[in-house]
Design a protein around this motif. Structure first.
Motif, PDB file in Angstrom:
ATOM      1  N   TYR B  49      11.462-138.139  36.256  1.00  0.00           N
ATOM      2  CA  TYR B  49      11.005-139.372  36.924  1.00  0.00           C
ATOM      3  C   TYR B  49      11.353-140.602  36.101  1.00  0.00           C
ATOM      4  CZ  TYR B  49       7.340-139.391  33.420  1.00  0.00           C
ATOM      5  OH  TYR B  49       6.689-139.418  32.216  1.00  0.00           O
ATOM      6  N   SER B  51       9.536-144.588  35.479  1.00  0.00           N
ATOM      7  CA  SER B  51       8.384-145.427  35.820  1.00  0.00           C
ATOM      8  C   SER B  51       8.618-146.827  35.311  1.00  0.00           C
ATOM      9  CB  SER B  51       7.090-144.839  35.247  1.00  0.00           C
ATOM     10  OG  SER B  51       7.095-144.951  33.844  1.00  0.00           O
ATOM     11  N   GLN B  73      15.978-141.090  40.916  1.00  0.00           N
ATOM     12  CA  GLN B  73      14.810-141.801  40.390  1.00  0.00           C
ATOM     13  C   GLN B  73      15.151-143.150  39.752  1.00  0.00           C
ATOM     14  OE1 GLN B  73      16.261-139.040  39.259  1.00  0.00           O
ATOM     15  NE2 GLN B  73      15.883-138.646  37.094  1.00  0.00           N
ATOM     16  N   CYS B 107       9.029-143.205  40.396  1.00  0.00           N
ATOM     17  CA  CYS B 107       9.951-142.538  41.326  1.00  0.00           C
ATOM     18  C   CYS B 107      10.434-141.263  40.669  1.00  0.00           C
ATOM     19  CB  CYS B 107      11.138-143.427  41.669  1.00  0.00           C
ATOM     20  SG  CYS B 107      12.286-142.640  42.841  1.00  0.00           S
ATOM     21  N   SER B 108      10.290-140.158  41.366  1.00  0.00           N
ATOM     22  CA  SER B 108      10.757-138.889  40.795  1.00  0.00           C
ATOM     23  C   SER B 108      11.963-138.387  41.568  1.00  0.00           C
ATOM     24  CB  SER B 108       9.634-137.850  40.821  1.00  0.00           C
ATOM     25  OG  SER B 108       9.211-137.594  42.141  1.00  0.00           O
ATOM     26  N   SER B 117      15.251-132.920  38.219  1.00  0.00           N
ATOM     27  CA  SER B 117      14.241-132.043  38.823  1.00  0.00           C
ATOM     28  C   SER B 117      14.892-130.705  39.178  1.00  0.00           C
ATOM     29  CB  SER B 117      13.644-132.702  40.070  1.00  0.00           C
ATOM     30  OG  SER B 117      12.923-133.862  39.700  1.00  0.00           O
ATOM     31  N   GLN B 147       5.636-133.960  44.194  1.00  0.00           N
ATOM     32  CA  GLN B 147       5.249-135.329  43.799  1.00  0.00           C
ATOM     33  C   GLN B 147       3.738-135.418  43.596  1.00  0.00           C
ATOM     34  OE1 GLN B 147       6.929-137.224  47.208  1.00  0.00           O
ATOM     35  NE2 GLN B 147       8.970-137.464  46.307  1.00  0.00           N
TER      36      GLN B 147
END
Lengths: 395, 395
Positions: B49, B51, B73, B107-108, B117, B147
């Protein structure tokens, strides 16, 4: 006219199979070269055709049908390869809007095609091998020039009508522009005077799909004994979507599953639309030459009638005495009504006689090949009226 | 939570390169399995992710951004692979409509993705080889479950907002439906509650293009040291057309030639649109995993929120207290306004609070990623109003 001698190698065998017309052919010899837009003189070359009905004594009752991208000359007879009915049997035949009891109907496989006319799968007489990409690029105007030589062969001075949809409609417009005196009436359906940016884009995807297939072998697959099956299939799948409308797809398939119960959580064809498209792709490969697909799409991309007249489309039809019937379909997003309207406006500006019909249907571009009573009725009325004007029908 | 041990083979090296997040990751261990819609329990798995901004003391200011099919992301920072600006820097940042001075923005990379991921390019711990197609099919609901586990990790009980476009918008709707209590406000842009037949069709073309490439090796290209470059490129080209509008294509490219003078009578990229599309295709291959493309498209195809509620979309939002903002674009033909309207009607029927904005633009589906002042203004107004209601802004 000379028949060119054919080399007897195995390659020729394959090539002949690939282009077997199951139709009469006319061979134009070295004394009858075709001067292509590319600057190349093509000779010898061959045109394969089908005809229906009888040519009258003064040869005034001929109707030329121009086929679309993946069509061919088998308009109104059982297709020799697929066994399916002729692609326009709904429109052409005894008692049909294009009445073969009354008219001599002719359809030739376009130059660059793969059902008998000279195309990339034909043998290049200089090498004894298939032309492949050594064949010059063919334009819509080149296709029409070859058709003009074919009607010369039949001794036809003026066609009563030229009729076609999609790429066939482009040929109709080209006929009416470049050979205006030889066309009494013109019916252009689901087409335009140029190929749009989006249409070029879809064609480019299809070509890249074919060329990405290692079996394509830089176009020499006939010699190599391979078939770029997967590439051509993907190209056809992408193109096929553009022939339908969202509404038609939704009505026909929606999100229906193959197995009515559940998705499989995999990449097999879960949805009916997937299996339909796969079938469309694979069955196309059985009847169409991959290189021919490249040539046909390129011909459409290059078509831009206004550009040949300094951007003024009306000038393409200046002084025309041809009667026009322009038909579009509301849900056609490949050749939307706006394209037909542009043609109709240009014809009006040129003072030509034009009737323009937009038909309400949700079946998309493919509507011109389907049972569309309103289209039949419009064409029937137009042809009958033109036939009266030409003295082919009692007033 | 356990970090899973990584095998040290060369395959792992390639796989790590393919999925290198250049981002923080959270590893969910065998004690935290993810129960997928397919019935499979996935563990361990990893979520990468980015941030921006600071989480406030009561963890009430978090906004989750959900990315689209080929997004990732890197919303608001320079992309570590392409070097380009974050894909939503216009919307997210200090002083922007999604103000990182005020909100904690997360946002991942979606589950099944390829930028950190767990996805098909990740190592299957049981075999030490990339998952490839042995990874279970991932659904939009599965992405959202992952999520939800990520925000649990951050100790966030309720997201202030979930925001996304296209496939990201599907996740927003899924969040609001399945985790309603955890979403104060939802912004779903250029999306729908189901994937249409035509959209499934285009996805199927793309998948077939990838799978037709012999370099795909039944999905085992990472082990084989190959890349299905041409197949993925064709897939991207076809998809890219659907992201634009005919008008935008016409305005941007028309029938402009690369060489301004003449066509080349060949199959090179004569038209600017051709060279543009080829570039889009080839550059995509450098940043995206082909199998991940298969998984992402499948997730979208499977999405059908109404189907999970016996065909009643309103039931998907029954009792919802989330505030919704639904945005569509007039020229978007991938997710036309009618799809957004269907969602808005269902939300109204469910008694939810919804504001629905259709934005006039000719830029097609891609408009949600572009500089669209009207969209920014709508989102800004909605977010500010919701923030006041949530006590995050002074009234």
């Amino acid at each position: 006219m000379t028949k060119f001698s054919k080399p007897s190698a195995g390659i020729d065998q394959k090539s002949q199979e690939a282009t077997n017309p199951h139709s009469p052919v006319v061979d134009f010899g070295v004394d009858k070269p075709l001067h292509l837009d590319s600057g190349v003189s093509l000779s010898p070359f061959r045109i394969a055709y089908q005809s229906y009905g009888e040519l009258n004594a003064d040869k005034s009752n001929a109707i030329l049908i121009c086929h679309a991208l993946t069509g061919d000359q088998h308009v109104a007879n059982v297709h020799p390869v697929t066994g399916k009915n002729g692609w326009w049997e709904t429109l052409v035949g005894p008692g049909k809007p294009i009445d073969t009891d009354r008219f001599f109907v002719l359809c030739s496989n376009v130059l660059g095609g793969c059902l008998g006319s000279t195309g990339p799968a034909s043998i290049n007489p200089e090498t004894g091998k298939p032309w492949a990409l050594d064949l010059s690029i063919i334009t819509i105007a080149d296709m029409v020039r070859a058709q003009a030589m074919l009607i010369d062969h039949f001794g036809i001075k003026q066609l009563f009508a030229v009729v076609g949809g999609s790429m066939g409609g482009m040929q109709v417009l080209e006929w009416a522009s470049s050979h205006s005196d030889r066309v009494f009436a013109a019916v252009a359906i689901a087409t335009g005077a140029r190929h749009s940016s989006q249409n070029i884009a879809f064609h480019e995807v299809g070509r890249q799909a074919v060329m990405a297939d290692p079996e394509w072998k830089e176009g020499r697959y006939l010699e190599e004994g391979t078939v770029p099956r997967k590439g051509l299939s993907v190209a056809r799948m992408a193109a096929h979507i553009t022939y339908l409308s969202e509404t038609a797809l939704h009505r026909k398939f929606g999100r229906n599953l193959q197995d009515r119960q559940n998705v499989t959580f995999g990449f097999d064809a879960d949805f009916q639309i997937e299996s339909y498209l796969r079938h469309q792709g694979m069955s196309f490969v059985d009847r169409f030459d991959p290189n021919s697909y490249l040539y046909m799409t390129r011909a459409m991309d290059y078509f831009d009638l206004a550009a040949e007249h300094q951007g003024r489309l009306a000038d393409a039809f200046a002084g025309s005495r041809t009667r026009f019937c322009i038909v579009s379909f509301t849900s056609d997003w490949l050749f939307p009504t706006s394209e037909s309207r542009t043609v109709a406006h240009a014809l009006n500006a040129a003072g030509a006689s034009v009737s323009f019909v937009e038909i309400e249907t949700d079946r998309g571009h493919d509507a011109f090949l389907l049972d569309e009573p309103e289209m039949f009725s419009a064409i029937n009325g137009f042809i009958r009226s033109a036939a009266r004007a030409r003295g082919l029908l009692q007033p």
